[in-house]
Every structure is written in structure tokens, then in C-alpha cells.
Enzyme design. Structure first.
Site, short mmCIF file in Angstrom:
data_model
loop_
_atom_site.label_atom_id
_atom_site.label_comp_id
_atom_site.label_asym_id
_atom_site.label_seq_id
_atom_site.Cartn_x
_atom_site.Cartn_y
_atom_site.Cartn_z
N PRO A 1 -59.11 5.06 29.89
CG PRO A 1 -58.08 5.94 27.93
CD PRO A 1 -58.09 5.82 29.46
CD GLU B 1 -49.65 8.13 25.41
OE1 GLU B 1 -50.27 9.23 24.86
OE2 GLU B 1 -50.01 6.95 25.43
NE ARG C 1 -80.13 14.89 34.93
CZ ARG C 1 -81.10 13.82 34.97
NH1 ARG C 1 -80.95 12.93 35.24
NH2 ARG C 1 -82.27 14.44 34.47
CG ASP D 1 -85.29 12.48 35.32
OD1 ASP D 1 -86.44 13.15 34.60
OD2 ASP D 1 -84.39 12.23 35.34
#
Ligand code: 9D3
Length: 247
Positions: free
Chosen positions: A99, A126, A164, A179
Site C-alpha cells: 500500500p 502487516e 496483454r 490497442d
């Protein structure tokens, strides 16, 4: 044999079964599995517990200073990285899913898709002892400002988004370059490349639930259709994601 060896992902995790070969694994559907079958990419998940170095296969311990949760210890992570990196002679770009990382963007995905080898470190704890993060000096990547249970889904998202883009990975005629190019529009004033949201799409029937398809899409005027689609993309981006136009 393809001209280049497959892009190699190694994932370090305490939940390697999430990356298993069963049909239920998210990566074993759609583009990543076809790219793997075509030899464009390979991924190998490794259980961090293998490098626990103690009989209880313990990889984490309580945080110094107290507090909730457990902290992944330095030694298992360090030894796992050394062992896994030695499985292939090519140097790996190290990525830690956390995070605290920089937000994953398509620009970052495009940069990573040019690498030959990626080592993804995911965790269900954690955090990791800061000293081994510092020693490994990985690129720290976050999926967004919400709390996940661990980094494994992030690793899968990275594998999906990167795979991809590999030449030949998309099943249809449009190349990955086309794309991603189609998602970029050049601002005529600034000359800047902008990523826009997509336009609305419609298919048969022409009327459904009392709602008809916009006339321009039935007009056969391809120029008018292209202009309408660009206007829709700009309007939706202004409305829903103004940050994409101003950043
Ligand atoms: C008590 C503070 N928590 C942070 C908000 C601790 C914490 C929660 C969840 C620490 C790690 C995790 C597990 N998350 C990830 O490993 C993770 C993650 C995420 O939670 N959000 C966005 N991207 C990512 S990438 C890895």
C-alpha cells in the site's frame, strides 16, 4: 520457438496455490493463459515458507514496538530472492506489492512490459521488515487507495496487464501497440498525449427497453462516427475523471 524467450515472472508469496494451474485461477482464463500457451510468458509462484529456515516454517514475527499483526522477517525474504533470482541468468526487476508503493498506471505497466524478467513480492501480513526492503531496493507498487488482504491479487493484476501488451498476446488482429494507442488522444492545443475513457458501445437490437441506439452509429458515415466517439470520450472523461485531463 518464439524469437525471444518468454517474459518470466516469479512470485514470492505464502499463498502460491493462488497462482496454481487449476481452471479456477484468475490467470488461467483469457489472455494470460493463451499467452502462456503461446510461449510469450511464464510465471512461477514460490512459497516463502521454503526459505523459513526453521522447523515451524515461520516467516513472520511480532512487531518490535508492539501493535497488531505480524511482520515478515528479513532472512526468508532475502534468501528467497537470492534463490529465485538464481533460477534464471537474466537480471530481474524487483517489485514489491505494498500500500506504500507508487500507484500502478498504464505508463508503469508499459515500462514493465519491456523487461525480460520480473520478480513480484506479495505478502499477507502487516508488512515486511524495513531493512530487507531497503536492502532489496524493489520498485514499490500499490494498486490503489483501499485496503487489500495481501499483495497476491496485485501480482495477478500486474501479470494480466503486462502480458496483454506482449506482441502476439491479443487474439484479434489489433496489436497491443494499436490497442494502447487507441486509448491515447493527442490534445490539439498542447500536443500532449491524453488517456481518455472509452465511448459508449451498442449492439443489436436497435431499440431495447424503449431506448434507441444513437442515430449517428447507424448512419454509415465513418467520419461522423469517429467524431461522435471522440466527443463522447472527451465528455465522459471531463465528467467522470477530470483528473485524467488535468494531470
Ligand atoms: C494498519 C495499516 N494497514 C495499511 C492500511 C496495514 C496493511 C493492510 C493491508 C498492510 C498490508 C496490507 C495488505 N495489502 C497489500 O499487501 C497490498 C495492497 C493494498 O492493501 N492496497 C493497495 N495495493 C496493495 S498492493 C499490496
Amino acid at each position: 520457438m518464439p524469437a525471444t524467450p518468454p517474459l518470466r515472472f516469479d512470485i514470492l508469496t505464502t499463498f502460491p496455490e493462488m497462482f496454481g494451474d487449476g481452471p479456477g485461477c484468475a490467470l488461467n482464463s483469457s489472455i494470460p493463459s493463451r499467452a502462456r500457451a503461446a510461449g510469450l510468458v511464464e510465471w512461477h509462484a514460490h512459497n516463502l515458507r521454503q526459505w523459513a529456515g526453521n522447523k515451524h516454517n515461520k516467516t513472520d514475527d511480532r512487531p518490535f514496538g508492539g501493535g497488531p499483526g505480524m511482520v515478515m522477517m528479513c532472512q526468508p525474504v532475502w534468501d528467497a530472492v537470492a534463490a529465485v533470482e538464481a533460477l534464471d541468468a537474466r537480471p530481474a526487476a524487483r517489485i514489491l506489492l505494498t500500500p506504500q508503493g507508487r500507484l500502478l498506471t498504464q505508463e508503469l505497466v508499459e515500462g514493465l512490459a519491456r523487461r525480460e524478467r520480473l520478480l513480484l513480492i506479495a505478502g499477507h501480513y502487516e508488512g515486511i521488515d524495513e531493512r530487507v526492503i531497503h536492502a532489496l531496493d524493489p520498485l514499490e507498487v500499490s494498486l490503489g487507495d483501499y485496503v487489500l488482504s495481501g499483495g497476491e491479487l496485485g501480482a495477478m493484476i500486474l501479470i494480466d496487464a503486462i502480458t496483454r501488451l506482449l506482441p502476439g498476446a491479443l487474439g484479434h488482429e489489433s496489436s497491443a501497440a494499436e490497442d494502447s494507442f487507441s486509448s491515447i488522444t493527442v490534445d490539439s492545443k498542447s500536443g500532449r498525449a491524453m488517456r481518455l475513457l472509452d465511448c459508449p458501445h451498442y449492439t443489436k437490437p436497435r431499440e431495447w427497453n424503449g431506448v434507441t441506439v444513437p442515430d449517428v452509429l447507424l448512419s454509415g458515415d465513418h467520419g461522423a462516427v469517429d467524431r461522435w466517439r471522440l466527443e463522447q470520450r472527451l465528455a465522459r472523461t471531463r465528467e467522470r475523471r477530470p483528473d485524467l485531463l488535468s494531470d
